[in-house]
Enzyme design. Structure first.
Site, mmCIF file in Angstrom:
data_model
loop_
_atom_site.group_PDB
_atom_site.id
_atom_site.type_symbol
_atom_site.label_atom_id
_atom_site.label_comp_id
_atom_site.label_asym_id
_atom_site.label_seq_id
_atom_site.Cartn_x
_atom_site.Cartn_y
_atom_site.Cartn_z
ATOM 1 N N CYS A 187 0.797 -1.243 0.000
ATOM 2 C CA CYS A 187 0.000 0.000 0.000
ATOM 3 C C CYS A 187 0.827 1.290 0.000
ATOM 4 O O CYS A 187 0.705 2.094 -0.923
ATOM 5 C CB CYS A 187 -0.972 0.003 1.168
ATOM 6 S SG CYS A 187 -2.311 -1.178 0.914
HETATM 7 N N1 LIG Z 1 -3.721 -5.006 1.749
HETATM 8 C C1 LIG Z 1 -4.174 -4.094 2.607
HETATM 9 O O1 LIG Z 1 -3.876 -4.141 3.791
HETATM 10 C C2 LIG Z 1 -5.052 -2.963 2.125
HETATM 11 C C3 LIG Z 1 -5.526 -2.005 3.057
HETATM 12 C C4 LIG Z 1 -6.344 -0.978 2.607
HETATM 13 C C5 LIG Z 1 -6.661 -0.880 1.247
HETATM 14 N N2 LIG Z 1 -6.165 -1.810 0.374
HETATM 15 C C6 LIG Z 1 -6.528 -1.676 -1.043
HETATM 16 O O2 LIG Z 1 -7.369 -2.761 -1.375
HETATM 17 C C7 LIG Z 1 -7.117 -3.167 -2.730
HETATM 18 C C8 LIG Z 1 -6.740 -4.634 -2.771
HETATM 19 O O3 LIG Z 1 -5.533 -4.795 -2.042
HETATM 20 P P1 LIG Z 1 -4.917 -6.239 -1.752
HETATM 21 O O4 LIG Z 1 -3.665 -6.043 -0.980
HETATM 22 O O5 LIG Z 1 -5.989 -7.133 -1.201
HETATM 23 O O6 LIG Z 1 -4.582 -6.688 -3.267
HETATM 24 P P2 LIG Z 1 -4.285 -8.152 -3.814
HETATM 25 O O7 LIG Z 1 -3.679 -7.946 -5.161
HETATM 26 O O8 LIG Z 1 -3.568 -8.951 -2.778
HETATM 27 O O9 LIG Z 1 -5.713 -8.827 -3.937
HETATM 28 C C9 LIG Z 1 -6.632 -8.468 -4.922
HETATM 29 C C10 LIG Z 1 -7.349 -9.748 -5.363
HETATM 30 O O10 LIG Z 1 -8.344 -9.405 -6.332
HETATM 31 C C11 LIG Z 1 -8.415 -10.470 -7.251
HETATM 32 N N3 LIG Z 1 -9.089 -10.019 -8.482
HETATM 33 C C12 LIG Z 1 -8.609 -9.224 -9.465
HETATM 34 N N4 LIG Z 1 -9.549 -9.026 -10.416
HETATM 35 C C13 LIG Z 1 -10.657 -9.713 -10.023
HETATM 36 C C14 LIG Z 1 -11.967 -9.882 -10.572
HETATM 37 N N5 LIG Z 1 -12.334 -9.303 -11.712
HETATM 38 N N6 LIG Z 1 -12.843 -10.643 -9.890
HETATM 39 C C15 LIG Z 1 -12.497 -11.217 -8.725
HETATM 40 N N7 LIG Z 1 -11.287 -11.075 -8.139
HETATM 41 C C16 LIG Z 1 -10.381 -10.341 -8.779
HETATM 42 C C17 LIG Z 1 -6.958 -10.856 -7.475
HETATM 43 O O11 LIG Z 1 -6.848 -12.153 -8.016
HETATM 44 C C18 LIG Z 1 -6.415 -10.766 -6.049
HETATM 45 O O12 LIG Z 1 -6.549 -12.003 -5.377
HETATM 46 C C19 LIG Z 1 -6.022 -2.241 -3.264
HETATM 47 O O13 LIG Z 1 -6.622 -1.161 -3.943
HETATM 48 C C20 LIG Z 1 -5.354 -1.769 -1.987
HETATM 49 O O14 LIG Z 1 -4.727 -0.522 -2.163
HETATM 50 C C21 LIG Z 1 -5.389 -2.860 0.779
#
Ligand SMILES: NC(=O)c1ccc[n+]([C@@H]2O[C@H](COP(=O)([O-])OP(=O)(O)OC[C@H]3O[C@@H](n4cnc5c(N)ncnc54)[C@H](O)[C@@H]3O)[C@@H](O)[C@H]2O)c1
Length: 318
Positions: A243
């Protein structure tokens, strides 16, 4: 998918496995790769796909693909459906590419049986369960008040402050929150580096002395304890994870697109890029590394996770 439905989380976090198993056993949670039945059988869709920064810019491909899938499923949807963007996205994304993709796939304008909002996620990786249960705030940026009210029903039990605003303001709140914390880390590293260059200055005591400011460590009767923010005012290897680095870089490039200079954000990223190498220089100075084998314990970007993404420990061992 099978693993999740069997109650086995693909990521490590204390308490997550018990929670997932219990939700699966009660039948209140099931995972599927097919968006259509999931959307037809629910009232709210949360889009929380990745929004990586590629070449310094936010990559919207996953979010647009997900919005198209949602739009295609909405064609046959009866009853009002709320679509909420939970991914961290730059101001204008929800009302721009996301809305456009859903409208073109569904053939329905926003407000015509579906509503759109932006609900930034503030949970900390490694403490997601705790942060979800006890949120400090809930921010909802909605295109209209009916959608905001319908969406906020999913948070009815939570008593924390709830801020209702426009999607663009909600999107900005998330970037500013992460960039502020990243700025505090880079500030701490600049000061920590300076302290280590001055004989007789103990950087750890400098921070302890700073933390005792009543605005950072509230005085509550007899109990004096540090506020969570002091965790970010401490020198170390720099920030990493999925992030902070991507969000500061995306906000910096967004600043340029709106014609604003980003001198602070530039410095935050510059300091962070150099910080792991400072550790090597420090070790070299104290131990002379030539010919030595060094064991590094823990490569995750922070304690309590198994996430190596953008870990500052990686350039250290590379
Ligand atoms: N990781 C954190 O702690 C955190 C905290 C706050 C905000 N965020 C935000 O949340 C979002 C996701 O972060 P993350 O770390 O979980 O990312 P990540 O890449 O680990 O997970 C995203 C998931 O979405 C899946 N995906 C992609 N396209 C898809 C679709 N069309 N249908 C279904 N699934 C699909 C991917 O396969 C992946 O498993 C980002 O925008 C991030 O900035 C993350």
């Amino acid at each position: 998918m099978k693993e999740i439905n069997a109650g086995r989380p693909p990521i490590h976090e204390v308490g997550l496995e018990e929670l997932l198993r219990s939700a699966c056993n009660k039948g209140v949670l099931s995972a599927t790769t097919d968006a259509r039945p999931a959307i037809l059988d629910s009232e709210v869709t949360l889009i929380c796909v990745g929004t990586p920064t590629v070449d310094g810019r936010m990559d919207m491909s996953q979010i647009v693909a997900a919005a198209k899938e949602v739009g295609a499923a909405l064609v046959n949807k009866r009853g009002y459906h709320v679509v909420a963007v939970k991914s961290t996205v730059l101001p204008g994304t929800t009302e721009g590419p996301v809305k456009a993709a859903i409208e073109s796939e569904s053939g329905k304008r926003v407000g015509d049986g579906w509503g759109l909002c932006m609900n930034p996620e503030f949970l900390r990786e490694g403490r997601a369960v705790e942060d979800f249960r006890v949120p400090d705030r809930i921010v909802v940026g909605a295109t209209d008040s009916m959608t905001a009210e319908a969406f906020l029903r999913i948070y009815a039990e939570f008593t924390c402050p709830k801020l209702v605003t426009t999607p663009r303001t909600a999107e900005m709140i998330k970037y500013v929150s992460n960039s502020l914390l990243a700025t505090m880390i880079s500030f701490s590293n600049e000061i920590g580096n300076m302290c280590s260059a001055v004989p007789g200055v103990d950087a750890r005591l400098v921070w302890k002395g700073v933390h005792l400011d009543r605005r950072l460590t509230p005085i509550n009767g007899q109990v004096v304890g540090p506020a969570g923010v002091t965790e970010y005012l401490w020198h170390g290897l720099g920030f990493g994870g999925s992030c902070f680095p991507k969000d500061v870089a995306a906000l910096r490039s967004f600043g340029r697109t709106v014609g604003e200079r980003t001198r602070m954000l530039d410095a935050v990223l510059d300091i962070n890029a150099d910080q792991p190498l400072r550790m090597v220089a420090l070790l070299e100075k104290e131990l002379s590394l030539s010919g030595k084998t060094v064991a590094v314990l823990g490569l995750a970007f922070k304690p309590g996770t198994d996430d190596l993404r953008e870990s500052p420990a990686l350039p250290l061992v590379a």
